[in-house]
Design a protein around this motif. Structure first.
Motif, PDB file in Angstrom:
ATOM      1  N   LEU A 143      15.597  69.639  32.823  1.00 51.75           N
ATOM      2  CA  LEU A 143      15.669  70.834  33.336  1.00 51.75           C
ATOM      3  C   LEU A 143      16.866  71.586  32.899  1.00 51.75           C
ATOM      4  CD1 LEU A 143      15.123  69.788  37.308  1.00 51.75           C
ATOM      5  CD2 LEU A 143      13.844  71.559  35.824  1.00 51.75           C
ATOM      6  N   ASN A 144      18.152  71.157  32.760  1.00 54.69           N
ATOM      7  CA  ASN A 144      19.228  71.790  32.219  1.00 54.69           C
ATOM      8  C   ASN A 144      18.980  72.509  30.928  1.00 54.69           C
ATOM      9  OD1 ASN A 144      20.932  70.928  34.521  1.00 54.69           O
ATOM     10  ND2 ASN A 144      22.047  69.279  33.129  1.00 54.69           N
ATOM     11  N   GLN A 160      16.119  75.166  31.429  1.00 56.31           N
ATOM     12  CA  GLN A 160      16.738  76.347  32.225  1.00 56.31           C
ATOM     13  C   GLN A 160      17.672  77.142  31.584  1.00 56.31           C
ATOM     14  OE1 GLN A 160      18.027  74.194  35.572  1.00 56.31           O
ATOM     15  NE2 GLN A 160      16.809  75.222  36.832  1.00 56.31           N
ATOM     16  N   ARG A 161      18.275  76.734  30.644  1.00 57.63           N
ATOM     17  CA  ARG A 161      19.259  77.310  29.847  1.00 57.63           C
ATOM     18  C   ARG A 161      18.589  78.034  28.631  1.00 57.63           C
ATOM     19  NH1 ARG A 161      23.941  80.290  28.988  1.00 57.63           N
ATOM     20  NH2 ARG A 161      24.840  79.780  27.080  1.00 57.63           N
ATOM     21  N   SER A 212      15.339  78.817  28.693  1.00 60.81           N
ATOM     22  CA  SER A 212      14.586  79.979  29.144  1.00 60.81           C
ATOM     23  C   SER A 212      15.324  81.239  29.485  1.00 60.81           C
ATOM     24  CB  SER A 212      13.999  79.420  30.206  1.00 60.81           C
ATOM     25  OG  SER A 212      12.901  78.404  29.775  1.00 60.81           O
ATOM     26  N   SER A 222      21.131  80.985  33.525  1.00 60.49           N
ATOM     27  CA  SER A 222      19.756  79.823  33.371  1.00 60.49           C
ATOM     28  C   SER A 222      18.595  80.458  34.179  1.00 60.49           C
ATOM     29  CB  SER A 222      20.239  78.428  33.659  1.00 60.49           C
ATOM     30  OG  SER A 222      21.307  77.975  32.882  1.00 60.49           O
ATOM     31  N   LEU A 223      17.676  80.252  33.886  1.00 64.41           N
ATOM     32  CA  LEU A 223      16.331  80.513  34.334  1.00 64.41           C
ATOM     33  C   LEU A 223      15.824  79.436  35.552  1.00 64.41           C
ATOM     34  CD1 LEU A 223      14.351  83.367  34.200  1.00 64.41           C
ATOM     35  CD2 LEU A 223      12.735  81.543  33.003  1.00 64.41           C
ATOM     36  N   ASP A 224      15.494  79.822  36.835  1.00 62.26           N
ATOM     37  CA  ASP A 224      15.371  78.875  37.962  1.00 62.26           C
ATOM     38  C   ASP A 224      14.214  78.007  37.427  1.00 62.26           C
ATOM     39  OD1 ASP A 224      15.590  77.265  40.077  1.00 62.26           O
ATOM     40  OD2 ASP A 224      15.484  79.049  41.600  1.00 62.26           O
ATOM     41  N   LEU A 225      13.856  76.693  37.284  1.00 64.20           N
ATOM     42  CA  LEU A 225      12.635  76.097  37.125  1.00 64.20           C
ATOM     43  C   LEU A 225      13.023  74.731  37.905  1.00 64.20           C
ATOM     44  CD1 LEU A 225      12.591  75.829  33.443  1.00 64.20           C
ATOM     45  CD2 LEU A 225      11.254  77.424  34.808  1.00 64.20           C
ATOM     46  N   SER A 226      11.963  73.875  38.443  1.00 63.95           N
ATOM     47  CA  SER A 226      12.448  72.857  39.246  1.00 63.95           C
ATOM     48  C   SER A 226      11.157  71.702  39.192  1.00 63.95           C
ATOM     49  CB  SER A 226      12.263  73.293  40.916  1.00 63.95           C
ATOM     50  OG  SER A 226      12.371  72.063  41.606  1.00 63.95           O
TER      51      SER A 226
END
Length: 282
Positions: free
Chosen positions: A102-103, A106-107, A109, A274-278
């Motif tokens: 994710l880190n 997100q960065r 993206s 960063s773009l929000d992803l989960s």
């Protein structure tokens, strides 16, 4: 074996070592070693997707038996609710890979999204958008991947693949003529074929560079739009021109319209959210 700072797997291994230490004790303490599960990577914010290929490497490095199914590719325009990939297999492995994956994504993206925004503003003009060395230490290769995905071109990867004579180099060398002369002598004595770029701080510097020659690219740093147009006209086709300084979504169009060949922006990598992803179990 020495770690290669441009090798993705080496960087992923270092990051996993940093995160996991002697073990993911949260998972080890409460999740059975033989448990299996599945999860999906969800989009929570619109933007440009980047880092899917890296995510596959992260999962593989953690556990080659994990089954990862990418549903979207790097460079895709994404909207909240979309599923980027699914992963299934050992539960402890999924949890170990989760945060690093994710880190990175997100960065990357976030960088790709901002880069694409700037690229779109000048897409109809004959000018390239370049990234810079203003990157996160030990994360440069990922960030420069993200700018490429967003539509920019990589400038130099580091200090080793171009000679860039910035203001401090010029001042320490004793002036423009001394800096250019020494740079060319260095290339000749070492047998290297690197390009030479030199920073001009004003039109007087441009005139001196034109008189001396011996470079490939002239960086017009923090020039006014009027002076930049004059400099581009003076330089013509003799050298490539690069605009730099205070480049953002508000200024890039006007700078591109001066006729420069390229525009470099540190903001692509050092001022990005960063773009929000989960990653969620299902």
């Amino acid at each position: 074996m020495e770690t290669n700072p441009n090798n993705l797997r080496d960087l992923i291994r270092l990051a996993l070592r940093e995160d996991a230490g002697d073990g993911d004790h949260s998972s080890l303490s409460c999740v059975p070693a033989d448990a299996t599960n599945q999860a999906r990577l969800l989009v929570k914010q619109a933007g440009i997707l980047a880092g899917v290929d890296v995510a596959l490497l992260v999962f593989e490095e953690v556990d080659p038996t994990l089954n990862v199914q990418p549903l979207l590719a790097d460079g895709a325009s994404i909207q909240p609710g979309e599923i980027v990939l699914t992963v299934s297999g050992n539960t402890q492995s999924i949890l170990l890979a989760e945060r690093l994956m994710l880190n990175i994504m997100q960065r990357m993206s976030g960088i790709a999204t901002y880069t694409r925004n700037l690229v779109d503003l000048i897409a109809d003009l004959p000018v390239k958008l370049l990234d810079t060395r203003k990157t996160t230490p030990n994360f440069r290769v990922f960030e420069k991947m993200a700018t490429r995905i967003g539509g920019a071109a990589n400038h130099r990867m580091g200090l080793y693949d171009m000679i860039m004579l910035k203001d401090n180099h010029v001042d320490y060398a004793g002036g423009i003529e001394a800096a250019i002369g020494r740079a060319n002598a260095y290339l000749q004595s070492t047998g290297r074929t690197l390009k030479i770029e030199i920073e001009a701080r004003n039109l007087r510097d441009v005139e001196e560079i034109l008189r001396i020659g011996g470079v490939d690219i002239v960086m017009l740093d923090n020039f006014s739009l009027e002076d930049m147009r004059v400099a581009v006209q003076k330089i013509g086709d003799r050298f490539e021109t690069e605009a730099s300084g205070n480049i953002n979504e508000k200024t890039i169009r006007a700078v591109a319209e001066t006729g420069v060949n390229s525009i470099s922006s540190g903001a692509l990598t050092h001022q990005v959210k960063s773009l929000d992803l989960s990653l969620k179990a299902y």
